[in-house]
Design a protein around this motif. Structure first.
Motif, PDB file in Angstrom:
ATOM      1  N   THR A   2       1.420   2.516   8.885  1.00  0.00           N
ATOM      2  CA  THR A   2       2.194   3.371   7.984  1.00  0.00           C
ATOM      3  C   THR A   2       3.591   3.645   8.522  1.00  0.00           C
ATOM      4  O   THR A   2       4.545   3.777   7.776  1.00  0.00           O
ATOM      5  N   TYR A  14       7.513  12.279   3.708  1.00  0.00           N
ATOM      6  CA  TYR A  14       7.003  12.369   5.081  1.00  0.00           C
ATOM      7  C   TYR A  14       7.431  13.688   5.722  1.00  0.00           C
ATOM      8  O   TYR A  14       6.657  14.326   6.418  1.00  0.00           O
ATOM      9  N   GLN A  17       5.381  16.535   4.326  1.00  0.00           N
ATOM     10  CA  GLN A  17       3.965  16.510   4.690  1.00  0.00           C
ATOM     11  C   GLN A  17       3.693  16.581   6.186  1.00  0.00           C
ATOM     12  O   GLN A  17       2.690  17.148   6.602  1.00  0.00           O
ATOM     13  N   VAL A 186      -0.044  12.410  10.631  1.00  0.00           N
ATOM     14  CA  VAL A 186      -0.111  11.156   9.861  1.00  0.00           C
ATOM     15  C   VAL A 186      -1.496  10.535  10.014  1.00  0.00           C
ATOM     16  O   VAL A 186      -2.094  10.082   9.030  1.00  0.00           O
ATOM     17  N   LYS A 187      -1.996  10.541  11.234  1.00  0.00           N
ATOM     18  CA  LYS A 187      -3.299   9.936  11.496  1.00  0.00           C
ATOM     19  C   LYS A 187      -4.391  10.626  10.681  1.00  0.00           C
ATOM     20  O   LYS A 187      -5.230   9.980  10.053  1.00  0.00           O
ATOM     21  N   LYS A 190      -3.519   9.989   6.702  1.00  0.00           N
ATOM     22  CA  LYS A 190      -3.431   8.614   6.190  1.00  0.00           C
ATOM     23  C   LYS A 190      -4.594   7.712   6.585  1.00  0.00           C
ATOM     24  O   LYS A 190      -4.738   6.636   6.032  1.00  0.00           O
ATOM     25  N   GLU A 191      -5.345   8.129   7.625  1.00  0.00           N
ATOM     26  CA  GLU A 191      -6.369   7.177   8.089  1.00  0.00           C
ATOM     27  C   GLU A 191      -7.775   7.646   7.784  1.00  0.00           C
ATOM     28  O   GLU A 191      -7.994   8.781   7.465  1.00  0.00           O
TER      29      GLU A 191
END
Ligand code: SF4
Length: 191
Positions: A2, A14, A17, A186-187, A190-191
Motif C-alpha cells: 500500500t 491517508y 486516516q 496502515v497495517k 489495510k491488512e
C-alpha cells in the motif's frame, strides 16, 4: 504494498486516516495556510519521506501548496523552499539521508508563536485538545482519558490511547515515533 501507492491524490485520505496528531496538524496547516515555518517544514518533510512519498510527489505537493500563498510565486518557491525538500531527501547539500523525527525530539523541541511542529498533546491546552479530539470522533471516555494523560505530561501515553480509540486496538508497542504510528495504523486498517 500500500505504501508504494502513496501519491498526492490519496495523500489527503491517508492523512485523515493514518497520520498521528502532530503530523495531521502540520499537514492541515500546510493545506490551509500554504505555509509552514522552518521546523514544521522539516518535520513534515522527513515524516512524508519516511512513509514512502517520493521526492517528486513531495516536491509537487510542496510547490502546489506554497505557491497558493500570495507571497510566494514559483520563482520564490524555487529559491527559498525547493532546496529543503531535496535536502531532506538527501538530494542536496551534504547528501545525508536524515531520519524522520522521533516523538522525543518533537516533544522536546521549542515551539514559538505561529509554529506547529510540537507534539499537540503537549502544546495544546486541555480545552482545545478536548475539543479537537471530540471533532475527530473519539468517544467522551477516551477523550477524558487522553486529556488526563496529556495534562499529566504523559504525551506518548495519550497518543497511544488516541491510536487505540481510532483503530479499536492498541498498537503493537506504545507510540514513540510518528512513523511507527502511521505504519501500525496502515497495517491494522489495510491488512
Ligand atoms: Fe506525534 Fe509522538 Fe506526539 Fe504522537 S506522541 S502526536 S506521534 S510526537
Amino acid at each position: 504494498d500500500t505504501q508504494d501507492a502513496l501519491n498526492p491524490a490519496n495523500l489527503d485520505s491517508y492523512a485523515k486516516q493514518f497520520f498521528p496528531l502532530c503530523m495531521s496538524t502540520l499537514f492541515n496547516v500546510l493545506k490551509t495556510q500554504h505555509h509552514l515555518k522552518h521546523f514544521g517544514r522539516l518535520s513534515l518533510l522527513l515524516f512524508l519521506k519516511g512513509i514512502g512519498l517520493s521526492l517528486e510527489n513531495t516536491m509537487e505537493l510542496w510547490r502546489n501548496e506554497f505557491t497558493k500563498n500570495p507571497k510566494i510565486d514559483s520563482n520564490t518557491f524555487e529559491k527559498q523552499y525547493a532546496y529543503l525538500v531535496r535536502h531532506s531527501f538527501g538530494q542536496a547539500g551534504a547528501r545525508v539521508s536524515y531520519s524522520p523525527h522521533s516523538c522525543l525530539k518533537i516533544i522536546m523541541s521549542n515551539v514559538g508563536q505561529g509554529e506547529y511542529h510540537g507534539c499537540p498533546f503537549k502544546t495544546w491546552d486541555p480545552v482545545y485538545l478536548k475539543q479537537k479530539l471530540t471533532e475527530l470522533g473519539l468517544g467522551s471516555q477516551a477523550v477524558t482519558s487522553i486529556v488526563e494523560s496529556a495534562s499529566g505530561g504523559h504525551y506518548q501515553v495519550a497518543c497511544t490511547k488516541c491510536f487505540e480509540g481510532n483503530y479499536g486496538q492498541a498498537p503493537a508497542s506504545s507510540i514513540n515515533h510518528p512513523n511507527q504510528y502511521f505504519s501500525e495504523a496502515v497495517k491494522l486498517v489495510k491488512e
